[in-house]
Design a protein around this motif. Structure first.
Motif, mmCIF file in Angstrom:
data_model
loop_
_atom_site.group_PDB
_atom_site.id
_atom_site.type_symbol
_atom_site.label_atom_id
_atom_site.label_comp_id
_atom_site.label_asym_id
_atom_site.label_seq_id
_atom_site.Cartn_x
_atom_site.Cartn_y
_atom_site.Cartn_z
ATOM 1 N N ILE A 1 -3.791 6.628 4.799
ATOM 2 C CA ILE A 1 -4.425 5.496 4.122
ATOM 3 C C ILE A 1 -3.413 4.366 3.928
ATOM 4 O O ILE A 1 -3.731 3.192 4.132
ATOM 5 N N SER A 2 -2.199 4.710 3.582
ATOM 6 C CA SER A 2 -1.152 3.709 3.424
ATOM 7 C C SER A 2 -0.875 2.983 4.745
ATOM 8 O O SER A 2 -0.680 1.760 4.764
ATOM 9 N N HIS B 1 -3.700 0.597 5.375
ATOM 10 C CA HIS B 1 -3.581 -0.519 4.433
ATOM 11 C C HIS B 1 -2.519 -1.509 4.911
ATOM 12 O O HIS B 1 -2.746 -2.728 4.914
ATOM 13 N N SER B 2 -1.388 -0.997 5.329
ATOM 14 C CA SER B 2 -0.313 -1.867 5.830
ATOM 15 C C SER B 2 -0.762 -2.652 7.055
ATOM 16 O O SER B 2 -0.436 -3.838 7.200
ATOM 17 N N ALA C 1 -8.350 -4.698 3.508
ATOM 18 C CA ALA C 1 -7.131 -4.294 2.807
ATOM 19 C C ALA C 1 -7.437 -3.894 1.366
ATOM 20 O O ALA C 1 -6.914 -2.888 0.866
ATOM 21 N N ILE D 1 -9.367 -0.479 1.480
ATOM 22 C CA ILE D 1 -8.468 0.632 1.818
ATOM 23 C C ILE D 1 -7.510 0.900 0.660
ATOM 24 O O ILE D 1 -7.276 2.044 0.284
ATOM 25 N N GLY D 2 -6.959 -0.165 0.076
ATOM 26 C CA GLY D 2 -6.033 -0.004 -1.044
ATOM 27 C C GLY D 2 -6.672 0.695 -2.231
ATOM 28 O O GLY D 2 -6.024 1.480 -2.925
ATOM 29 N N SER D 3 -7.946 0.426 -2.468
ATOM 30 C CA SER D 3 -8.623 1.063 -3.599
ATOM 31 C C SER D 3 -8.903 2.543 -3.355
ATOM 32 O O SER D 3 -9.310 3.254 -4.266
ATOM 33 N N MET E 1 -6.525 4.676 -2.120
ATOM 34 C CA MET E 1 -5.257 5.404 -2.021
ATOM 35 C C MET E 1 -5.180 6.578 -2.997
ATOM 36 O O MET E 1 -4.733 7.648 -2.624
#
Length: 122
Positions: free
Chosen positions: A60-61, A64-65, A92, A95-97, A99
């Motif tokens: 996931i990270s 996100h990146s 972004a 996806i960030g939410s 993690m």
């Protein structure tokens, strides 16, 4: 000697990605990033199926990146800049939410959005 990763599969993916980036022309870099985002989110979904209680933070990270890089790299002269910034930025955020507490439905939707863009790019 510093290890590339504690996970051999991740190390191989990284070496393969580095080689693809080195060999790519300018226009291919976005395609590579889209493919990598799809792969990372697919990996996250597989991990969630196997182990629902363990967030696949590495995959996931990585996705996100990639979404952040894509948003930051839209050329200022691109006529679709505003739409692309909104698209990549929204992915972004989504996806960030995911993690800490991943939601397979949201992850699948983000993956499918990247796939759709990749297909549209031809």
């Amino acid at each position: 000697m510093k290890m590339l990763s504690s996970n051999p599969n991740a190390a191989y993916r990284r070496v393969d990605l580095d080689a693809r980036i080195e060999a790519s022309a300018n226009g291919d870099l976005t395609r590579i990033c889209l493919e990598e985002a799809v792969a990372a989110l697919s990996q996250a979904l597989l991990s969630l199926e196997r182990s629902p209680g363990s967030p696949p933070s590495e995959a996931i990270s990585r996705a996100h990146s990639i979404a952040l890089w894509l948003a930051r790299s839209v050329a200022s002269e691109n006529p679709m800049r505003a739409a692309l910034l909104q698209f990549y930025g929204g992915l972004a955020v989504t996806i960030g939410s995911n993690m800490l507490r991943p939601d397979p439905i949201q992850i699948r939707q983000a993956r499918d959005d990247f796939r759709d863009l990749l297909a549209a790019a031809g």
